[in-house]
Enzyme design. Structure first.
Site, PDB file in Angstrom:
ATOM      1  N   ASP A 157       0.903  -1.069   0.052  1.00  0.00           N
ATOM      2  CA  ASP A 157       0.093  -0.005  -0.156  1.00  0.00           C
ATOM      3  C   ASP A 157       1.019   1.080   0.358  1.00  0.00           C
ATOM      4  O   ASP A 157       2.112   1.259  -0.337  1.00  0.00           O
ATOM      5  CB  ASP A 157      -0.978  -0.310   1.098  1.00  0.00           C
ATOM      6  N   CYS A 163       3.156  -3.480   4.086  1.00  0.00           N
ATOM      7  CA  CYS A 163       2.122  -2.350   4.371  1.00  0.00           C
ATOM      8  C   CYS A 163       3.008  -1.781   5.551  1.00  0.00           C
ATOM      9  O   CYS A 163       4.075  -1.972   5.936  1.00  0.00           O
ATOM     10  CB  CYS A 163       0.691  -2.585   4.496  1.00  0.00           C
ATOM     11  N   THR A 193       2.227  -1.804   9.207  1.00  0.00           N
ATOM     12  CA  THR A 193       2.760  -2.737  10.132  1.00  0.00           C
ATOM     13  C   THR A 193       3.057  -4.335   9.481  1.00  0.00           C
ATOM     14  O   THR A 193       3.453  -4.969  10.075  1.00  0.00           O
ATOM     15  CB  THR A 193       1.510  -2.831  10.982  1.00  0.00           C
ATOM     16  N   HIS A 212      11.191 -23.367   7.850  1.00  0.00           N
ATOM     17  CA  HIS A 212       9.975 -24.228   8.512  1.00  0.00           C
ATOM     18  C   HIS A 212       8.896 -24.161   7.831  1.00  0.00           C
ATOM     19  O   HIS A 212       7.859 -25.067   7.998  1.00  0.00           O
ATOM     20  CB  HIS A 212      10.003 -23.800  10.057  1.00  0.00           C
ATOM     21  N   HIS A 237       8.080 -30.734   8.922  1.00  0.00           N
ATOM     22  CA  HIS A 237       7.484 -29.225   8.672  1.00  0.00           C
ATOM     23  C   HIS A 237       6.547 -29.411   7.694  1.00  0.00           C
ATOM     24  O   HIS A 237       5.571 -28.771   7.605  1.00  0.00           O
ATOM     25  CB  HIS A 237       8.568 -28.212   8.171  1.00  0.00           C
TER      26      HIS A 237
HETATM   27  C1  RB5 Z   1      -2.046   2.343   6.528  1.00  0.00           C
HETATM   28  O1  RB5 Z   1      -1.991   3.706   7.281  1.00  0.00           O
HETATM   29  C2  RB5 Z   1      -1.882   1.324   7.501  1.00  0.00           C
HETATM   30  O2  RB5 Z   1      -3.090   1.019   8.163  1.00  0.00           O
HETATM   31  C3  RB5 Z   1      -1.427   0.172   6.541  1.00  0.00           C
HETATM   32  O3  RB5 Z   1      -0.187   0.558   5.944  1.00  0.00           O
HETATM   33  C4  RB5 Z   1      -1.219  -1.174   7.498  1.00  0.00           C
HETATM   34  O4  RB5 Z   1      -0.241  -0.910   8.550  1.00  0.00           O
HETATM   35  C5  RB5 Z   1      -2.238  -2.066   7.762  1.00  0.00           C
HETATM   36  O5  RB5 Z   1      -2.134  -3.170   8.509  1.00  0.00           O
END
Ligand code: RB5
Length: 143
Positions: free
Chosen positions: A8, A65, A67, A98, A133
């Protein structure tokens, strides 16, 4: 070897730099977007990348993304995908050894570019160990 890339807006810049890294490593990146830092929705890019890996059009994938969680959740809805969220190299190596992870996921807002390169290289240099595994992996799909 083709490698699917998806992110993203939060992962866009890291995606661009890791696509260049993969070219240097001899791979052929296939970019499923996004294509800018404009706010967007990660599933719009994760699903096409997952489809390409599931169909064998790409050998594996790299996704990110902010996180890493949202895009991991999306990718792992696909039965043929084992997406692993990795924030340091040993976890990335173990994700291949694994879990035979076929999409490496990075938390773009929580790793430096230098660390991201180490994570990618650890994943690339590791080999799936099979054996016990594989028995566990065979039990993952929901029928
Ligand atoms: C975007 O702000 C953020 O929510 C996205 O990149 C991600 O971390 C979602 O899981």
């Amino acid at each position: 070897m083709k490698v699917a890339f998806a992110s993203d807006h939060a992962g866009y810049e890291l995606k661009q730099s890791l696509m260049e890294l993969m070219k240097q490593r001899g791979y052929e990146p296939v970019d499923f977007g996004t294509n800018s830092t404009d706010s967007c929705d990660y599933p719009d890019y994760a699903h096409p990348a997952a489809d390409a890996v599931e169909k064998g059009e790409c050998a594996f994938g790299i996704a990110m993304c902010g996180t890493g969680n949202g895009i991991s959740m999306t990718l792992n809805k696909h039965q043929g995908i084992r997406a692993a969220l990795c924030w340091e190299p040993e976890i990335a190596a173990l994700a291949k050894q694994h879990n035979n992870a076929n999409i490496l996921v990075l938390p773009a807002r929580f790793v430096s570019e230098e660390m991201a390169v180490k994570i990618v290289d650890a994943y690339l240099n590791a080999e799936y160990e099979g054996g016990r595994h594989q028995r566990r992996i065979d039990k993952i799909p929901v029928h």
